[in-house]
Design a protein around this motif. Sequence first.
Motif: not given
Length: 121
Positions: A19-28
Amino acid sequence: QVQLVESGGGPVCAGESLRLSCIVSRRLFKLIVMGWYRQAPGKQRELVANMTCLDDTQYADFVNGRFTITRDKANNTHYLQMNDLKPEDTDVYYCQVEGMQTVNTSRTEYWGPGTQVTVSS
């Protein structure tokens, strides 16, 4: 600045899962689409799966029901569950989001640095 960080890659045997995860640093301000791509050395980057802001999903033909893209809106994270992995799935996997950072900015793509997935037979 929007940054993406992938995790969850690694070496596995054929038939196993990751399972790959991707965290986005700030909400668009406006998220349009989020996705996963992969790229082998000397080849073009190709779409694996994506999901729109309306939760519509799209998968590459080679996925053939083995992978699932999901997202956790509260934690600004999206995932790629990969089951029944095959040696031909060996690649660097990149997460991507496309959207507008603020109401005054244009539509922009953001990419993570990639995570290696290696599947042994």
